[in-house]
Design a protein around this motif. Structure first.
Motif, PDB file in Angstrom:
ATOM      1  N   PRO A  84       0.824  -1.219   0.000  1.00 25.37           N
ATOM      2  CA  PRO A  84       0.000   0.000   0.000  1.00 25.37           C
ATOM      3  C   PRO A  84       0.857   1.268   0.000  1.00 25.37           C
ATOM      4  O   PRO A  84       1.799   1.388   0.791  1.00 25.37           O
ATOM      5  N   GLY A  85       0.545   2.153  -0.927  1.00 29.68           N
ATOM      6  CA  GLY A  85       1.289   3.390  -1.047  1.00 29.68           C
ATOM      7  C   GLY A  85       2.549   3.272  -1.878  1.00 29.68           C
ATOM      8  O   GLY A  85       3.262   4.253  -2.088  1.00 29.68           O
ATOM      9  N   ARG A  86       2.838   2.072  -2.399  1.00 29.66           N
ATOM     10  CA  ARG A  86       4.071   1.845  -3.155  1.00 29.66           C
ATOM     11  C   ARG A  86       3.825   1.633  -4.647  1.00 29.66           C
ATOM     12  O   ARG A  86       4.729   1.239  -5.373  1.00 29.66           O
ATOM     13  N   GLY A  87       2.596   1.852  -5.129  1.00 33.94           N
ATOM     14  CA  GLY A  87       2.321   1.671  -6.540  1.00 33.94           C
ATOM     15  C   GLY A  87       2.275   0.212  -6.941  1.00 33.94           C
ATOM     16  O   GLY A  87       1.803  -0.647  -6.193  1.00 33.94           O
ATOM     17  N   GLY A  88       2.798  -0.085  -8.125  1.00 33.97           N
ATOM     18  CA  GLY A  88       2.770  -1.455  -8.608  1.00 33.97           C
ATOM     19  C   GLY A  88       3.091  -1.513 -10.079  1.00 33.97           C
ATOM     20  O   GLY A  88       3.745  -0.606 -10.626  1.00 33.97           O
ATOM     21  N   VAL A  89       2.615  -2.568 -10.739  1.00 35.25           N
ATOM     22  CA  VAL A  89       2.875  -2.775 -12.164  1.00 35.25           C
ATOM     23  C   VAL A  89       1.557  -3.069 -12.870  1.00 35.25           C
ATOM     24  O   VAL A  89       0.763  -3.907 -12.413  1.00 35.25           O
ATOM     25  N   LEU A  90       1.339  -2.381 -13.979  1.00 36.73           N
ATOM     26  CA  LEU A  90       0.176  -2.626 -14.824  1.00 36.73           C
ATOM     27  C   LEU A  90       0.637  -3.404 -16.049  1.00 36.73           C
ATOM     28  O   LEU A  90       1.514  -2.946 -16.795  1.00 36.73           O
ATOM     29  N   ALA A  91       0.071  -4.585 -16.242  1.00 36.60           N
ATOM     30  CA  ALA A  91       0.372  -5.366 -17.445  1.00 36.60           C
ATOM     31  C   ALA A  91      -0.595  -4.963 -18.552  1.00 36.60           C
ATOM     32  O   ALA A  91      -1.803  -4.880 -18.329  1.00 36.60           O
ATOM     33  N   THR A  92      -0.056  -4.682 -19.738  1.00 32.74           N
ATOM     34  CA  THR A  92      -0.877  -4.258 -20.864  1.00 32.74           C
ATOM     35  C   THR A  92      -0.414  -4.967 -22.129  1.00 32.74           C
ATOM     36  O   THR A  92       0.644  -5.604 -22.156  1.00 32.74           O
ATOM     37  N   THR A  93      -1.189  -4.815 -23.180  1.00 29.21           N
ATOM     38  CA  THR A  93      -0.790  -5.373 -24.476  1.00 29.21           C
ATOM     39  C   THR A  93       0.411  -4.627 -25.055  1.00 29.21           C
ATOM     40  O   THR A  93       1.015  -5.087 -26.024  1.00 29.21           O
ATOM     41  N   ALA A  94       0.751  -3.480 -24.461  1.00 34.55           N
ATOM     42  CA  ALA A  94       1.936  -2.726 -24.886  1.00 34.55           C
ATOM     43  C   ALA A  94       3.143  -3.021 -23.999  1.00 34.55           C
ATOM     44  O   ALA A  94       4.194  -2.416 -24.166  1.00 34.55           O
ATOM     45  N   GLY A  95       2.971  -3.942 -23.043  1.00 34.78           N
ATOM     46  CA  GLY A  95       4.061  -4.270 -22.140  1.00 34.78           C
ATOM     47  C   GLY A  95       3.713  -3.931 -20.703  1.00 34.78           C
ATOM     48  O   GLY A  95       2.613  -3.463 -20.398  1.00 34.78           O
ATOM     49  N   GLU A  96       4.668  -4.149 -19.799  1.00 31.17           N
ATOM     50  CA  GLU A  96       4.448  -3.877 -18.388  1.00 31.17           C
ATOM     51  C   GLU A  96       4.829  -2.430 -18.063  1.00 31.17           C
ATOM     52  O   GLU A  96       5.893  -1.951 -18.480  1.00 31.17           O
ATOM     53  N   LEU A  97       3.955  -1.775 -17.308  1.00 29.84           N
ATOM     54  CA  LEU A  97       4.146  -0.369 -16.988  1.00 29.84           C
ATOM     55  C   LEU A  97       4.152  -0.177 -15.477  1.00 29.84           C
ATOM     56  O   LEU A  97       3.136  -0.390 -14.814  1.00 29.84           O
ATOM     57  N   PRO A  98       5.272   0.226 -14.887  1.00 30.38           N
ATOM     58  CA  PRO A  98       5.297   0.506 -13.454  1.00 30.38           C
ATOM     59  C   PRO A  98       4.599   1.839 -13.162  1.00 30.38           C
ATOM     60  O   PRO A  98       4.569   2.733 -14.016  1.00 30.38           O
ATOM     61  N   PHE A  99       4.041   1.964 -11.993  1.00 26.19           N
ATOM     62  CA  PHE A  99       3.346   3.200 -11.626  1.00 26.19           C
ATOM     63  C   PHE A  99       3.507   3.490 -10.139  1.00 26.19           C
ATOM     64  O   PHE A  99       3.726   2.586  -9.328  1.00 26.19           O
ATOM     65  N   ASP A 100       3.375   4.781  -9.821  1.00 23.94           N
ATOM     66  CA  ASP A 100       3.268   5.229  -8.427  1.00 23.94           C
ATOM     67  C   ASP A 100       1.803   5.440  -8.057  1.00 23.94           C
ATOM     68  O   ASP A 100       1.413   5.275  -6.905  1.00 23.94           O
ATOM     69  N   GLY A 101       1.025   5.862  -9.049  1.00 22.83           N
ATOM     70  CA  GLY A 101      -0.405   6.078  -8.847  1.00 22.83           C
ATOM     71  C   GLY A 101      -1.181   5.549 -10.036  1.00 22.83           C
ATOM     72  O   GLY A 101      -0.713   5.614 -11.183  1.00 22.83           O
ATOM     73  N   LEU A 102      -2.359   5.009  -9.767  1.00 20.28           N
ATOM     74  CA  LEU A 102      -3.169   4.398 -10.830  1.00 20.28           C
ATOM     75  C   LEU A 102      -4.621   4.846 -10.693  1.00 20.28           C
ATOM     76  O   LEU A 102      -5.179   4.827  -9.595  1.00 20.28           O
ATOM     77  N   VAL A 103      -5.212   5.241 -11.824  1.00 19.30           N
ATOM     78  CA  VAL A 103      -6.637   5.551 -11.890  1.00 19.30           C
ATOM     79  C   VAL A 103      -7.307   4.474 -12.738  1.00 19.30           C
ATOM     80  O   VAL A 103      -6.988   4.320 -13.922  1.00 19.30           O
ATOM     81  N   ILE A 104      -8.217   3.724 -12.137  1.00 19.97           N
ATOM     82  CA  ILE A 104      -8.972   2.708 -12.861  1.00 19.97           C
ATOM     83  C   ILE A 104     -10.267   3.338 -13.356  1.00 19.97           C
ATOM     84  O   ILE A 104     -11.114   3.750 -12.565  1.00 19.97           O
ATOM     85  N   ALA A 105     -10.402   3.440 -14.667  1.00 22.13           N
ATOM     86  CA  ALA A 105     -11.589   4.064 -15.263  1.00 22.13           C
ATOM     87  C   ALA A 105     -11.980   3.300 -16.521  1.00 22.13           C
ATOM     88  O   ALA A 105     -12.223   3.884 -17.577  1.00 22.13           O
ATOM     89  N   THR A 106     -12.048   1.979 -16.395  1.00 24.22           N
ATOM     90  CA  THR A 106     -12.281   1.130 -17.564  1.00 24.22           C
ATOM     91  C   THR A 106     -13.747   0.985 -17.947  1.00 24.22           C
ATOM     92  O   THR A 106     -14.074   0.269 -18.892  1.00 24.22           O
TER      93      THR A 106
END
Length: 411
Positions: A84-106
Motif C-alpha cells: 500500500p502506497g508503493r504503486g505497482g505494475v500494470l500489465a498491458t498489451t503494450a508491455g508492463e508499466l510501473p506506476f506510483d499512482g493508478l486511476v482505474i476508469a475502464t
C-alpha cells in the motif's frame, strides 16, 4: 509521485488526467485505452450520432498541455499492486508499466444475449455508426430492453421509418430505473411514436432471423433485419482478477475513490489504498448521503467525480457525495432525473402525467430524495439544488405544477 497511469479512455479517464494537471501534478502521465480513438462522449451515440446529426463526439481536451503519453488501442491485462502506497505494475498489451499512482476508469461493457445471431449494442462510436447504416425506411428493428438506451434507439429508428418492436421482460418500461408505477407512465409514448411495445416478454436467444422468445408456438419469435440489445452493462473488471482488489459489482471504493484490499478487515489501517483509485462506470463508491454503495453509470458522474479521485491520488482530503443526475431524449421529450429514490417512502405527481409536461417527486418524510421531470427543466434545476442541500419540502405545494419548486422548499 512521479508516474501516474490512467486506465480507460472514456470521459472519466480524460477528466482524471485534466484534474491531475490542474492540481499541480508535474510527473509522467500515461493513458491506456483499448479504443483507438481519443476519448469521446458516449451519450450522443444513441442520440445525435445514431440519428446522423453528428459523427464526432471527441472530448475537447488540450493534449499538449496535458503532456500525456497516449497508448491507444492497447488494453490492460492484469494488475500487480505493490505494498500500500508503493504503486505497482500494470500489465498491458503494450508491455508492463510501473506506476506510483493508478486511476482505474475502464467503464462497463454491454450485456448480450444467448444465440449466434447478430446483436447490435450502442457503446462505442463504431457501434453507433454501424447501426445507423441499418436504420433504413421499412427495416424491421427489434430492440430488447425498454430502458433508457432502448427508448432512445426506438425513437431514432421510428423517425427513420423503421418498423420497430421493443421487447421488455418487465411489465413496464424503465421498471428497474424508476419502478413500475413511474415506468408505466412512459408506455403510451411508444404507441404515439408508432413503436410496438411488448412487455412481460423474455427473449431466449438471438438467431439469424431475429429473436426467439421464451414462449412456445407461433408467437414465440420476432423476425428482424436488425436486433439491438439494451439490457444493461457490467463493469469491465476481468483484467483485475487476481489483483487483490475487492470487486463487488464494481471496484469497491470509499467516498474518496480509494480502492479496498480483498479480505481486508473493515476499519483497519491499510484497508484502503490511496495510490490506486477507481472512478466512473466501474467504481462502486460509498455514499455518505445515501448510506450505501452506489454504482452510477451516468455521464454526470464521469464528468465530476474524477476531480475527487485525482485529489485523493495526490494526498488531498476529498470525498465525493453528489446526488446522481441523468437525462434522456426520447419520443420528442427531454427526460431528466436527479437524486436516488431507492429507499424513499412515497412518490407524488406534479402535473398531469398524461400530458406533455409533468414531474414526479420521491420523498422520505418531507425530505426531497429524487425528481423525474418531463420537459420541465426549471423543475429539475430547482429540485436538484434542494436535493443537494438535503432540504425538506411542503408536499402539497410541490404537487402544484403552477408553483415553482423552490417555493415548496421549507426554510
Amino acid at each position: 509521485m512521479e508516474r501516474v497511469i490512467v486506465v480507460g479512455g472514456g470521459l472519466a479517464g480524460v477528466r482524471a488526467l485534466e484534474a491531475l494537471r490542474k492540481k499541480g501534478y508535474e510527473g509522467a502521465l500515461t493513458l491506456v485505452s483499448a479504443e483507438r480513438h481519443r476519448p469521446y462522449d458516449r451519450p450522443p451515440l444513441s442520440k445525435a450520432v445514431l440519428a446522423g446529426d453528428s459523427d464526432d463526439t471527441t472530448v475537447d481536451a488540450d493534449w499538449d498541455a496535458l503532456r500525456c503519453e497516449l497508448l491507444l488501442g492497447e488494453r490492460a491485462t492484469a494488475l500487480r499492486p505493490g505494498e500500500p502506497g508503493r504503486g505497482g505494475v500494470l500489465a498491458t498489451t503494450a508491455g508492463e508499466l510501473p506506476f506510483d499512482g493508478l486511476v482505474i476508469a475502464t467503464g462497463a461493457a454491454p450485456i448480450t444475449l444467448p444465440g449466434d445471431g447478430r446483436q447490435h449494442v450502442v457503446r462505442t462510436i463504431e457501434d453507433a455508426r454501424e447501426l445507423r447504416g441499418l436504420l433504413a425506411p421499412g427495416a424491421r428493428v427489434a430492440i430488447v430492453g425498454a430502458g433508457w438506451i432502448g427508448a432512445e434507439v426506438a425513437t431514432t429508428a421510428a423517425k427513420k421509418g423503421c418498423a420497430v418492436t421493443v421487447v421488455e421482460a418487465a411489465d413496464t418500461p424503465l421498471a428497474n430505473a424508476l419502478g413500475p408505477e413511474a415506468g408505466a407512465l412512459t408506455a403510451p409514448w411508444y404507441a404515439e411514436a408508432g413503436v410496438e411495445l411488448r412487455t412481460g416478454v423474455k427473449v431466449a436467444e438471438v438467431d439469424a432471423r431475429g429473436l426467439v422468445l421464451a414462449a412456445d408456438g407461433a408467437a414465440g419469435r420476432i423476425d428482424a433485419d436488425a436486433v439491438v440489445v439494451g439490457v444493461g452493462v457490467r463493469p469491465d473488471l476481468g483484467w483485475l482478477a487476481g489483483s487483490g482488489l475487492l470487486l463487488e459489482r464494481g471496484v469497491v471504493t470509499d467516498g474518496s475513490f480509494r480502492t479496498c484490499h480483498e479480505g481486508a478487515e473493515p476499519g483497519t489501517p491499510g484497508e484502503y489504498r490511496p495510490d490506486i483509485v477507481a472512478v466512473g462506470d466501474c467504481a462502486a463508491w460509498w455514499s455518505s448521503r445515501y448510506g450505501r454503495r452506489l454504482l452510477v453509470e451516468h455521464w454526470d458522474t464521469a464528468l465530476n467525480a474524477p476531480e475527487t479521485a485525482a485529489a485523493t491520488l495526490l494526498g488531498e482530503d476529498a470525498a465525493y457525495d453528489a446526488a446522481p443526475y441523468f437525462w434522456s431524449e426520447q419520443f420528442g421529450r427531454m427526460v431528466q432525473y436527479a437524486g436516488n429514490h431507492a429507499a424513499s417512502e412515497r412518490m407524488i405527481r406534479r402535473g398531469d402525467t398524461t400530458g406533455r409536461k409533468w414531474a414526479l417527486a420521491w420523498l422520505t418524510g418531507d425530505r426531497l430524495d429524487a425528481i423525474l421531470t418531463v420537459d420541465r427543466p426549471r423543475d429539475l434545476v430547482q429540485a436538484r439544488r434542494a436535493i443537494a442541500a438535503g432540504a425538506s419540502v411542503d408536499p402539497a405545494v410541490l404537487a402544484d405544477p403552477d408553483v415553482p419548486v423552490r417555493q415548496a422548499v421549507r426554510g
